[in-house]
Motif scaffolding. Structure first.
Motif, short mmCIF file in Angstrom:
data_model
loop_
_atom_site.label_atom_id
_atom_site.label_comp_id
_atom_site.label_asym_id
_atom_site.label_seq_id
_atom_site.Cartn_x
_atom_site.Cartn_y
_atom_site.Cartn_z
N GLN A 8 27.77 -10.58 2.71
CA GLN A 8 27.00 -10.20 3.89
C GLN A 8 27.56 -10.90 5.14
O GLN A 8 27.66 -10.29 6.20
CB GLN A 8 25.52 -10.54 3.73
N HIS A 40 30.68 -9.12 6.11
CA HIS A 40 30.34 -7.83 6.72
C HIS A 40 29.85 -8.03 8.17
O HIS A 40 30.28 -7.34 9.09
CB HIS A 40 29.27 -7.14 5.88
N LEU A 41 28.96 -8.99 8.36
CA LEU A 41 28.42 -9.24 9.71
C LEU A 41 29.49 -9.76 10.65
O LEU A 41 29.51 -9.42 11.85
CB LEU A 41 27.25 -10.22 9.62
N THR A 42 30.40 -10.56 10.13
CA THR A 42 31.51 -11.06 10.95
C THR A 42 32.38 -9.90 11.43
O THR A 42 32.78 -9.85 12.59
CB THR A 42 32.36 -12.07 10.15
#
Length: 64
Positions: free
Chosen positions: A7, A10-12
């Motif tokens: 996660q 993905h957020l990065t």
């Protein structure tokens, strides 16, 4: 622990993508602002050449 790392990765990536979009939009906005300024200057020159006065940015139209 692995789902959290996925996660975060993905957020990065999303943050990096959005950062690129914002940077591109900033460049486009600066270019458009410059073009509008050039158009305003060109129109002011045309107005003066036709015997008018230089339009002021904060001047209200006569009907106000």
């Amino acid at each position: 622990m692995e789902p959290i790392e996925e996660q975060i990765a993905h957020l990065t990536r999303i943050v990096d993508d959005l950062s690129e979009v914002v940077a591109r939009q900033e460049r486009e906005l600066a270019l458009m602002t410059r073009r509008v300024q050039l158009l305003l200057e060109r129109e002011a020159t045309r107005e003066v050449d036709q015997g008018g006065s230089v339009p002021l940015g904060d001047e209200r139209p006569p009907h106000w």
